[in-house]
Motif scaffolding. Sequence first.
Motif, PDB file in Angstrom:
ATOM      1  N   GLY A 179      -1.129   0.702   6.714  1.00  0.00           N
ATOM      2  CA  GLY A 179      -1.545   0.697   8.111  1.00  0.00           C
ATOM      3  C   GLY A 179      -1.016  -0.484   8.896  1.00  0.00           C
ATOM      4  N   SER A 184       3.720   4.380   8.940  1.00  0.00           N
ATOM      5  CA  SER A 184       3.032   4.631   7.689  1.00  0.00           C
ATOM      6  C   SER A 184       3.072   6.086   7.228  1.00  0.00           C
ATOM      7  N   ILE A 196      -3.444   4.694  -2.125  1.00  0.00           N
ATOM      8  CA  ILE A 196      -3.222   4.015  -0.850  1.00  0.00           C
ATOM      9  C   ILE A 196      -4.230   2.878  -0.750  1.00  0.00           C
ATOM     10  N   ILE A 198      -5.942   0.469   1.698  1.00  0.00           N
ATOM     11  CA  ILE A 198      -6.142   0.305   3.140  1.00  0.00           C
ATOM     12  C   ILE A 198      -6.235  -1.185   3.463  1.00  0.00           C
ATOM     13  N   ILE A 219      -7.719   7.833   7.136  1.00  0.00           N
ATOM     14  CA  ILE A 219      -6.857   7.500   6.002  1.00  0.00           C
ATOM     15  C   ILE A 219      -7.442   8.068   4.709  1.00  0.00           C
ATOM     16  N   THR A 230      -7.883   6.341  -2.549  1.00  0.00           N
ATOM     17  CA  THR A 230      -7.872   5.354  -1.468  1.00  0.00           C
ATOM     18  C   THR A 230      -8.711   4.147  -1.874  1.00  0.00           C
TER      19      THR A 230
END
Length: 281
Positions: A179, A184, A196, A198, A219, A230
Amino acid sequence: RAKSDRRGTYRFFEPEMDAQLQARRLLEADLRKALANKEFTLAYQPEINIRRHEISGFEALLRWKHPERGMVSPAEFIPVAEDIGLISALGEWVIEQACQEAAQWPDGIKVAVNLSPVQFRNRTLVETVDRALTQSGLCPSRLELEITESVLLQDNEMTLATLHQLRRLGVCIAMDDFGTGYSSLSYLRSFPFDKIKIDQSFIRELTSRADCLAIVQSITRLGSSLGMITTAEGVETEEQYRHLLAAGCTEAQGYYFGYPLPAQDLVFSLYPEKQPKAAEA
Ligand code: C2E
Ligand code: MG
Ligand code: MG
Ligand code: MG
């Protein structure tokens, strides 16, 4: 007037510029010696599966104890190591050390290693990872490599080929600081990441700004529909943790759950008090 002032101006700025340049040269010289002098160590910070409520792994974070200056931040010395061509040797040490230490951990606990974009320009990266796995005996699925968007920013087919080769070794690939870069979303399409992470800038204001919460929720949803884990970075409070849990985030990492610690100080079970309070259940 400008002409007559020139000398004076020059002399005014000279000492400061000189000091900066000299400090930088000193840092470079010290860095070159640091590896041989064994001044580097790894600190490990836990990543928590907040749904299952267990530690899924630890991220290896490089630490440099300078003989006079004490601890120097990786944010300061890694860019310098990249500039002076030292990052490949240093990065190799990190990979080997992390694999060796993680091989001593309980089964199933992963280790994550940060890779510099510069390491991707070096053709020996895949070989280094392969050798580190073989020599340590660490199961490849327990190694996770973290890259930032800047890795994908630098071209080309070679970067992607390297990522696929690494994946074929059986290791996991994570997108770090998600991000904060340019585009992205297109990067997520270019490679099937396992995870991912964050960026912590979104977590910091998660509970005070609706837009941050909305971004984190999106996200998380995106990640889960792409089959990616995530992980929220920089989680410092229980309130942030509860928001992340509600947003559907898989994992969290941050001072709330644990600081980066030397390998010998690691605890492999989660502190019971880090359970979310039953309030919202
Ligand atoms: P990163 O990979 O995003 O690592 C997370 C950084 O956030 C670490 O800083 C960690 O100590 C810090 N952090 C963790 N939890 C919290 C929290 O709750 N609040 C706050 N404010 N910060 C938290 P650190 O160790 O100073 O590392 C900074 C960056 O240096 C890393 O960011 C990574 O990009 C780079 N780095 C560290 N080790 C290595 C390495 O071995 N190789 C490479 N290439 N880069 C590394
Ligand atoms: Mg990282
Ligand atoms: Mg990060
Ligand atoms: Mg970061």
